[in-house]
Design an enzyme around this catalytic site. Structure first.
Site, PDB file in Angstrom:
ATOM      1  N   GLY A   9      18.214  64.028  41.209  1.00  0.00           N
ATOM      2  CA  GLY A   9      17.389  62.812  41.141  1.00  0.00           C
ATOM      3  C   GLY A   9      16.263  62.871  42.153  1.00  0.00           C
ATOM      4  O   GLY A   9      15.809  61.848  42.668  1.00  0.00           O
ATOM      5  N   GLY A  12      13.180  60.613  42.158  1.00  0.00           N
ATOM      6  CA  GLY A  12      13.404  59.165  42.188  1.00  0.00           C
ATOM      7  C   GLY A  12      13.102  58.549  43.557  1.00  0.00           C
ATOM      8  O   GLY A  12      12.760  59.255  44.509  1.00  0.00           O
ATOM      9  N   ARG A  13      13.251  57.230  43.635  1.00  0.00           N
ATOM     10  CA  ARG A  13      12.987  56.519  44.900  1.00  0.00           C
ATOM     11  C   ARG A  13      13.848  57.076  46.025  1.00  0.00           C
ATOM     12  O   ARG A  13      13.367  57.400  47.110  1.00  0.00           O
ATOM     13  CB  ARG A  13      13.265  55.008  44.730  1.00  0.00           C
ATOM     14  CG  ARG A  13      12.187  54.258  44.005  1.00  0.00           C
ATOM     15  CD  ARG A  13      12.556  52.787  43.894  1.00  0.00           C
ATOM     16  NE  ARG A  13      13.669  52.619  42.971  1.00  0.00           N
ATOM     17  CZ  ARG A  13      13.543  52.242  41.702  1.00  0.00           C
ATOM     18  NH1 ARG A  13      12.358  51.953  41.229  1.00  0.00           N
ATOM     19  NH2 ARG A  13      14.587  52.138  40.917  1.00  0.00           N
ATOM     20  N   THR A  86      25.139  57.338  43.258  1.00  0.00           N
ATOM     21  CA  THR A  86      24.824  56.631  42.013  1.00  0.00           C
ATOM     22  C   THR A  86      25.804  55.473  41.805  1.00  0.00           C
ATOM     23  O   THR A  86      27.000  55.624  42.050  1.00  0.00           O
ATOM     24  CB  THR A  86      24.932  57.612  40.826  1.00  0.00           C
ATOM     25  OG1 THR A  86      24.123  58.742  41.100  1.00  0.00           O
ATOM     26  CG2 THR A  86      24.481  56.949  39.537  1.00  0.00           C
ATOM     27  N   ALA A 109      30.123  56.674  47.734  1.00  0.00           N
ATOM     28  CA  ALA A 109      29.984  55.370  48.393  1.00  0.00           C
ATOM     29  C   ALA A 109      28.941  54.532  47.663  1.00  0.00           C
ATOM     30  O   ALA A 109      27.886  55.048  47.292  1.00  0.00           O
ATOM     31  CB  ALA A 109      29.567  55.551  49.847  1.00  0.00           C
ATOM     32  N   PRO A 110      29.212  53.252  47.464  1.00  0.00           N
ATOM     33  CA  PRO A 110      28.215  52.394  46.828  1.00  0.00           C
ATOM     34  C   PRO A 110      27.047  52.108  47.757  1.00  0.00           C
ATOM     35  O   PRO A 110      26.007  51.631  47.324  1.00  0.00           O
ATOM     36  CB  PRO A 110      28.993  51.110  46.522  1.00  0.00           C
ATOM     37  CG  PRO A 110      30.105  51.096  47.516  1.00  0.00           C
ATOM     38  CD  PRO A 110      30.452  52.535  47.782  1.00  0.00           C
ATOM     39  N   PHE A 112      25.338  53.769  51.565  1.00  0.00           N
ATOM     40  CA  PHE A 112      25.463  54.756  52.643  1.00  0.00           C
ATOM     41  C   PHE A 112      24.937  54.244  53.976  1.00  0.00           C
ATOM     42  O   PHE A 112      24.846  55.004  54.922  1.00  0.00           O
ATOM     43  CB  PHE A 112      24.742  56.059  52.240  1.00  0.00           C
ATOM     44  CG  PHE A 112      25.594  56.923  51.348  1.00  0.00           C
ATOM     45  CD1 PHE A 112      26.480  57.844  51.890  1.00  0.00           C
ATOM     46  CD2 PHE A 112      25.548  56.794  49.975  1.00  0.00           C
ATOM     47  CE1 PHE A 112      27.296  58.628  51.079  1.00  0.00           C
ATOM     48  CE2 PHE A 112      26.351  57.578  49.150  1.00  0.00           C
ATOM     49  CZ  PHE A 112      27.226  58.497  49.704  1.00  0.00           C
ATOM     50  N   HIS A 143      18.511  42.206  44.453  1.00  0.00           N
ATOM     51  CA  HIS A 143      17.850  43.515  44.435  1.00  0.00           C
ATOM     52  C   HIS A 143      16.532  43.437  43.667  1.00  0.00           C
ATOM     53  O   HIS A 143      16.306  42.493  42.903  1.00  0.00           O
ATOM     54  CB  HIS A 143      18.748  44.567  43.769  1.00  0.00           C
ATOM     55  CG  HIS A 143      19.829  45.070  44.660  1.00  0.00           C
ATOM     56  ND1 HIS A 143      21.044  44.418  44.787  1.00  0.00           N
ATOM     57  CD2 HIS A 143      19.894  46.154  45.484  1.00  0.00           C
ATOM     58  CE1 HIS A 143      21.793  45.085  45.649  1.00  0.00           C
ATOM     59  NE2 HIS A 143      21.127  46.135  46.093  1.00  0.00           N
ATOM     60  N   LYS A 147      16.303  47.395  39.197  1.00  0.00           N
ATOM     61  CA  LYS A 147      17.730  47.775  39.242  1.00  0.00           C
ATOM     62  C   LYS A 147      18.386  47.563  37.878  1.00  0.00           C
ATOM     63  O   LYS A 147      18.194  46.525  37.259  1.00  0.00           O
ATOM     64  CB  LYS A 147      18.458  46.978  40.331  1.00  0.00           C
ATOM     65  CG  LYS A 147      19.904  47.435  40.506  1.00  0.00           C
ATOM     66  CD  LYS A 147      20.485  47.010  41.829  1.00  0.00           C
ATOM     67  CE  LYS A 147      21.936  47.440  41.968  1.00  0.00           C
ATOM     68  NZ  LYS A 147      22.096  48.895  41.963  1.00  0.00           N
ATOM     69  N   THR A 154      27.405  47.886  45.803  1.00  0.00           N
ATOM     70  CA  THR A 154      27.812  47.377  47.119  1.00  0.00           C
ATOM     71  C   THR A 154      28.569  46.064  46.982  1.00  0.00           C
ATOM     72  O   THR A 154      29.574  45.837  47.675  1.00  0.00           O
ATOM     73  CB  THR A 154      26.566  47.183  48.010  1.00  0.00           C
ATOM     74  OG1 THR A 154      25.898  48.433  48.100  1.00  0.00           O
ATOM     75  CG2 THR A 154      26.938  46.695  49.397  1.00  0.00           C
TER      76      THR A 154
HETATM   77  P1  NAD Z   1      15.318  55.898  40.542  1.00  0.00           P
HETATM   78  O1  NAD Z   1      15.320  55.496  39.097  1.00  0.00           O
HETATM   79  O2  NAD Z   1      14.080  55.737  41.345  1.00  0.00           O
HETATM   80  O3  NAD Z   1      15.743  57.432  40.669  1.00  0.00           O
HETATM   81  C1  NAD Z   1      16.725  58.043  39.858  1.00  0.00           C
HETATM   82  C2  NAD Z   1      16.232  59.443  39.538  1.00  0.00           C
HETATM   83  O4  NAD Z   1      17.259  60.129  38.803  1.00  0.00           O
HETATM   84  C3  NAD Z   1      14.970  59.422  38.637  1.00  0.00           C
HETATM   85  O5  NAD Z   1      13.966  60.281  39.164  1.00  0.00           O
HETATM   86  C4  NAD Z   1      15.496  59.901  37.294  1.00  0.00           C
HETATM   87  O6  NAD Z   1      14.523  60.601  36.541  1.00  0.00           O
HETATM   88  C5  NAD Z   1      16.647  60.807  37.734  1.00  0.00           C
HETATM   89  N1  NAD Z   1      17.608  61.053  36.656  1.00  0.00           N
HETATM   90  C6  NAD Z   1      18.091  60.179  35.757  1.00  0.00           C
HETATM   91  N2  NAD Z   1      18.898  60.810  34.882  1.00  0.00           N
HETATM   92  C7  NAD Z   1      18.913  62.101  35.259  1.00  0.00           C
HETATM   93  C8  NAD Z   1      19.579  63.255  34.751  1.00  0.00           C
HETATM   94  N3  NAD Z   1      20.341  63.179  33.651  1.00  0.00           N
HETATM   95  N4  NAD Z   1      19.411  64.433  35.389  1.00  0.00           N
HETATM   96  C9  NAD Z   1      18.617  64.521  36.476  1.00  0.00           C
HETATM   97  N5  NAD Z   1      17.954  63.462  37.005  1.00  0.00           N
HETATM   98  C10 NAD Z   1      18.105  62.271  36.401  1.00  0.00           C
HETATM   99  O7  NAD Z   1      16.547  55.119  41.194  1.00  0.00           O
HETATM  100  P2  NAD Z   1      16.950  54.992  42.737  1.00  0.00           P
HETATM  101  O8  NAD Z   1      16.502  53.674  43.263  1.00  0.00           O
HETATM  102  O9  NAD Z   1      16.580  56.234  43.476  1.00  0.00           O
HETATM  103  O10 NAD Z   1      18.532  54.892  42.603  1.00  0.00           O
HETATM  104  C11 NAD Z   1      19.282  55.918  41.981  1.00  0.00           C
HETATM  105  C12 NAD Z   1      20.754  55.522  41.968  1.00  0.00           C
HETATM  106  O11 NAD Z   1      21.235  55.410  43.306  1.00  0.00           O
HETATM  107  C13 NAD Z   1      21.044  54.170  41.308  1.00  0.00           C
HETATM  108  O12 NAD Z   1      22.287  54.244  40.648  1.00  0.00           O
HETATM  109  C14 NAD Z   1      21.117  53.226  42.493  1.00  0.00           C
HETATM  110  O13 NAD Z   1      21.864  52.053  42.224  1.00  0.00           O
HETATM  111  C15 NAD Z   1      21.789  54.111  43.489  1.00  0.00           C
HETATM  112  N6  NAD Z   1      21.597  53.743  44.898  1.00  0.00           N
HETATM  113  C16 NAD Z   1      22.669  53.903  45.705  1.00  0.00           C
HETATM  114  C17 NAD Z   1      22.553  53.671  47.061  1.00  0.00           C
HETATM  115  C18 NAD Z   1      23.737  53.958  47.955  1.00  0.00           C
HETATM  116  O14 NAD Z   1      23.616  53.801  49.203  1.00  0.00           O
HETATM  117  N7  NAD Z   1      24.880  54.389  47.402  1.00  0.00           N
HETATM  118  C19 NAD Z   1      21.325  53.238  47.600  1.00  0.00           C
HETATM  119  C20 NAD Z   1      20.234  53.113  46.734  1.00  0.00           C
HETATM  120  C21 NAD Z   1      20.379  53.377  45.378  1.00  0.00           C
END
Ligand code: NAD
Length: 258
Positions: A9, A12-13, A86, A109-110, A112, A143, A147, A154
């Site tokens: 990913g 992504g963000r 994720t 972890a939901p 980190f 959020h 989202k 969390t």
């Molecule tokens: P985002 O949409 O900005 O980034 C997700 C990335 O994953 C994207 O670039 C997307 O293209 C990629 N992706 C999707 N399907 C894919 C696949 N099959 N193969 C490869 N890459 C793929 O989202 P985000 O804000 O970065 O958040 C991502 C996940 O992390 C979400 O589930 C979010 O809820 C979770 N999250 C968890 C925490 C934590 O501390 N556990 C914190 C923030 C976000």
């Protein structure tokens, strides 16, 4: 770490911040994967999770719930540690994660951030001390508008911590998204409410509402970097660790009800 850290990913963000945090910690970035067509900058792109897993000591994964089962199989097969952030996983996905953890160390972890994990520990202790018959537990989260899952991972983690402190199973007492003629609140229920809007990084409030007092604990994340630094810390922590399913509380050495 010989091969370094892989990021699933990476476009992504969270993925982009993770790449920055790996560099800031002077660690090796093995490369990354994202969806076909996504632009990967500043890191070696790999074709799929199996190729990334083979090229890395540990994969940090913040993608989409639909990837979880496939990633679990690939990382277990490669013998590569997995830091999974994720959210929105199904019970079947959770089982696939647990199966992978029989073969490799998995930190799942939901959230980190250090602060949220402290709140999780407090939630369990508060729930153990405040009887369910006298204190109604409600969890409110907000959020950003992008989202895709609710309640947040969390919020569910907070619910699980409260349920653990009370010795109950969350799925049997959770009340989510109340609407219409719901009837009176069930004694012992753990309630969830989810707000979505703007660019809120993550806000969670756990409220215990009694007849004569309310106790609320709130965590506000202002910057996703709080999650990225924690995830990189977790990735380092997996080094030399035996296979098993670990939480961020394990990484931080925080315990819940003593
Ligand atoms: P985002 O949409 O900005 O980034 C997700 C990335 O994953 C994207 O670039 C997307 O293209 C990629 N992706 C999707 N399907 C894919 C696949 N099959 N193969 C490869 N890459 C793929 O989202 P985000 O804000 O970065 O958040 C991502 C996940 O992390 C979400 O589930 C979010 O809820 C979770 N999250 C968890 C925490 C934590 O501390 N556990 C914190 C923030 C976000």
């Amino acid at each position: 770490m010989n091969k370094g850290i892989g990021i699933a990913g990476i476009a992504g963000r969270m993925g982009r911040l993770l790449a920055e945090e790996v560099a800031a910690a002077n660690l090796t970035l093995a490369g990354g994967i994202d969806r076909p067509g996504a632009t990967i900058e500043g890191a070696r792109p790999y074709a799929d999770i199996a190729a990334l897993a083979a090229a890395a000591d540990v994969v940090v994964d913040f993608t989409h719930a639909s990837t979880a089962a496939g990633h679990a199989r690939a990382l277990a097969a490669a013998g590569t540690a997995w830091v999974l952030g994720t959210t929105g996983l199904t019970a079947a996905d959770d089982a696939a994660v647990a199966e992978a953890a029989r073969h490799v160390p998995v930190v799942y972890a939901p959230n980190f951030s250090t602060g949220v994990n402290l709140v999780l520990a407090l939630a369990e202790r508060m729930a153990a001390a405040l009887p369910a018959g006298q204190y109604d537990a409600e969890i409110v989260e907000m959020h950003h508008r992008q989202k895709v899952d609710a309640p947040s991972g969390t919020a569910i983690g907070l619910g699980r911590a409260v349920a653990k402190g009370r010795g109950v199973v969350l799925e049997e007492v959770a009340e989510s998204g109340r609407q219409g003629h719901t009837g009176a609140r069930r004694t012992g229920a753990i309630g969830f409410a989810a707000l979505r809007g703007g660019q809120v990084v993550g806000e969670h409030t756990l409220l215990f509402a009694g007849a004569t007092e309310h106790i609320a604990i709130t965590h506000r994340a202002f910057d996703r970097r709080a999650f990225a630094t924690g995830a990189v810390r977790a990735a380092l922590w997996t080094r030399g660790r035996p296979a098993g399913l670990y939480s961020m509380m394990d990484v931080l050495g925080i315990s819940g009800v003593a």
